[in-house]
Design a protein around this motif. Sequence first.
Motif, PDB file in Angstrom:
ATOM      1  N   PHE A  72      -2.850  -6.206  75.263  1.00 51.38           N
ATOM      2  CA  PHE A  72      -3.686  -6.159  74.056  1.00 51.38           C
ATOM      3  C   PHE A  72      -4.561  -4.915  74.099  1.00 51.38           C
ATOM      4  O   PHE A  72      -4.306  -3.938  73.422  1.00 51.38           O
ATOM      5  CB  PHE A  72      -4.531  -7.427  73.930  1.00 51.38           C
ATOM      6  N   PHE A  73      -5.568  -4.927  74.950  1.00 47.24           N
ATOM      7  CA  PHE A  73      -6.484  -3.792  75.027  1.00 47.24           C
ATOM      8  C   PHE A  73      -5.801  -2.534  75.548  1.00 47.24           C
ATOM      9  O   PHE A  73      -6.165  -1.422  75.180  1.00 47.24           O
ATOM     10  CB  PHE A  73      -7.693  -4.137  75.908  1.00 47.24           C
ATOM     11  N   SER A  74      -4.810  -2.709  76.430  1.00 46.13           N
ATOM     12  CA  SER A  74      -4.137  -1.550  77.029  1.00 46.13           C
ATOM     13  C   SER A  74      -2.784  -1.249  76.399  1.00 46.13           C
ATOM     14  O   SER A  74      -2.000  -0.474  76.932  1.00 46.13           O
ATOM     15  CB  SER A  74      -3.967  -1.766  78.539  1.00 46.13           C
ATOM     16  N   ALA A  75      -2.500  -1.846  75.250  1.00 50.38           N
ATOM     17  CA  ALA A  75      -1.187  -1.692  74.627  1.00 50.38           C
ATOM     18  C   ALA A  75      -0.875  -0.238  74.295  1.00 50.38           C
ATOM     19  O   ALA A  75       0.235   0.246  74.539  1.00 50.38           O
ATOM     20  CB  ALA A  75      -1.099  -2.550  73.369  1.00 50.38           C
ATOM     21  N   LEU A  76      -1.835   0.471  73.741  1.00 50.80           N
ATOM     22  CA  LEU A  76      -1.591   1.869  73.373  1.00 50.80           C
ATOM     23  C   LEU A  76      -1.351   2.737  74.602  1.00 50.80           C
ATOM     24  O   LEU A  76      -0.531   3.655  74.580  1.00 50.80           O
ATOM     25  CB  LEU A  76      -2.761   2.415  72.559  1.00 50.80           C
ATOM     26  N   SER A  77      -2.065   2.448  75.682  1.00 49.33           N
ATOM     27  CA  SER A  77      -1.857   3.199  76.917  1.00 49.33           C
ATOM     28  C   SER A  77      -0.443   3.003  77.442  1.00 49.33           C
ATOM     29  O   SER A  77       0.235   3.964  77.829  1.00 49.33           O
ATOM     30  CB  SER A  77      -2.880   2.761  77.968  1.00 49.33           C
ATOM     31  N   TYR A  78       0.007   1.757  77.449  1.00 47.20           N
ATOM     32  CA  TYR A  78       1.368   1.477  77.906  1.00 47.20           C
ATOM     33  C   TYR A  78       2.409   2.095  76.969  1.00 47.20           C
ATOM     34  O   TYR A  78       3.442   2.609  77.420  1.00 47.20           O
ATOM     35  CB  TYR A  78       1.596  -0.026  78.014  1.00 47.20           C
ATOM     36  N   ALA A  79       2.151   2.056  75.664  1.00 46.87           N
ATOM     37  CA  ALA A  79       3.077   2.668  74.711  1.00 46.87           C
ATOM     38  C   ALA A  79       3.195   4.157  74.972  1.00 46.87           C
ATOM     39  O   ALA A  79       4.295   4.730  74.902  1.00 46.87           O
ATOM     40  CB  ALA A  79       2.600   2.410  73.280  1.00 46.87           C
ATOM     41  N   GLY A  80       2.081   4.799  75.283  1.00 48.05           N
ATOM     42  CA  GLY A  80       2.114   6.219  75.602  1.00 48.05           C
ATOM     43  C   GLY A  80       2.945   6.517  76.835  1.00 48.05           C
ATOM     44  O   GLY A  80       3.699   7.497  76.879  1.00 48.05           O
ATOM     45  N   LYS A  81       2.815   5.670  77.845  1.00 49.88           N
ATOM     46  CA  LYS A  81       3.606   5.845  79.068  1.00 49.88           C
ATOM     47  C   LYS A  81       5.095   5.610  78.777  1.00 49.88           C
ATOM     48  O   LYS A  81       5.960   6.275  79.358  1.00 49.88           O
ATOM     49  CB  LYS A  81       3.123   4.892  80.149  1.00 49.88           C
ATOM     50  N   SER A  82       5.389   4.649  77.902  1.00 51.81           N
ATOM     51  CA  SER A  82       6.778   4.377  77.537  1.00 51.81           C
ATOM     52  C   SER A  82       7.385   5.581  76.834  1.00 51.81           C
ATOM     53  O   SER A  82       8.486   6.031  77.173  1.00 51.81           O
ATOM     54  CB  SER A  82       6.845   3.138  76.633  1.00 51.81           C
ATOM     55  N   LEU A  83       6.655   6.131  75.873  1.00 56.99           N
ATOM     56  CA  LEU A  83       7.143   7.309  75.148  1.00 56.99           C
ATOM     57  C   LEU A  83       7.335   8.486  76.092  1.00 56.99           C
ATOM     58  O   LEU A  83       8.364   9.174  76.042  1.00 56.99           O
ATOM     59  CB  LEU A  83       6.159   7.667  74.040  1.00 56.99           C
ATOM     60  N   GLU A  84       6.357   8.724  76.948  1.00 56.26           N
ATOM     61  CA  GLU A  84       6.455   9.798  77.935  1.00 56.26           C
ATOM     62  C   GLU A  84       7.738   9.658  78.764  1.00 56.26           C
ATOM     63  O   GLU A  84       8.444  10.637  79.027  1.00 56.26           O
ATOM     64  CB  GLU A  84       5.238   9.765  78.856  1.00 56.26           C
ATOM     65  N   SER A  85       8.047   8.432  79.148  1.00 53.13           N
ATOM     66  CA  SER A  85       9.207   8.174  79.999  1.00 53.13           C
ATOM     67  C   SER A  85      10.516   8.404  79.250  1.00 53.13           C
ATOM     68  O   SER A  85      11.449   9.028  79.777  1.00 53.13           O
ATOM     69  CB  SER A  85       9.149   6.739  80.531  1.00 53.13           C
TER      70      SER A  85
END
Length: 288
Positions: A72-85
């Motif tokens: 929830f709170f960290s969703a955007l951070s994880y999405a950024g890491k997913s895109l980076e990958s």
Amino acid sequence: MKWITLALTVAFFLPGAYAGESNQQLIQQHLSEKQLDNAEDIAEDWVKNEPENAAAWHTRGVVMAQQAQDAFFSALSYAGKSLESFEKAVELKPDSLKYRNALMQFYLMAPSMAGGDDEKALAQIEAIEKIDPAQGALAKVGYFRQHEQEEQASALLKEALTEYPNNADVLVYAGFQEQRNENYEKAIFLFEKAAAGESAEGDAPVMALYQIGKTSVLAETQLDDGIQALKQYLKSELPENAPGSHWANFRLAQLLTLKGNEEESKQLLAGLKEVDDKELQKQISSWN
């Protein structure tokens, strides 16, 4: 971030170098058991130890996408890491259709604040078209559908079927559309053509065999064709993204019941009682 789910449908695990296979197996197991932090730890170590391994980055993208979906709170951070990958995997292996499809799906499905970008999605579609025109057409069909341009999507899919009549990827895609629309006879026809067709990655003909069986169950017709297809499926080497043998045995049991072979069906179902798959057990219970 439920949009992530679609990205996961195209984010297949691919063979990696060195210790890649064991890493992938462990990560896949952790993901199936919803042990996301464990999967993340392995993925992070993998890209750290093998920074030039495209499969490692792609798999990290899958893991981070799943984390984003559940956070929830960290969703955007994880999405950024997913895109980076996903972007790194494409950079390392630009000719991979699967890697480019995963990145395209991310750009297409994610909200702009999480990295979604229609222009970048279209750029990936153009790159996919250069690698494999049939796959590019399917990617564009998906783009039209995402933007609710159904007329354009249907016209392009029809054009692709005409231009690539023996392409198993196109035939399976079209078969799924007919299956969802409950046009079962046409769906089986398309899946049967796909089973004998050609595929860019080699998975679609095998996937088509399972779908012949499943569609026969849904339609309660062409039972012998469905049984034969499932038996052939069970003898095949199954792709990582394919339904497991327990699902094929369940569909086979359903078809045997529809044919009146109750004893053989019961034997198959008995062998599935201990399978750790909640959705499978739910369907078995409702079928019985």
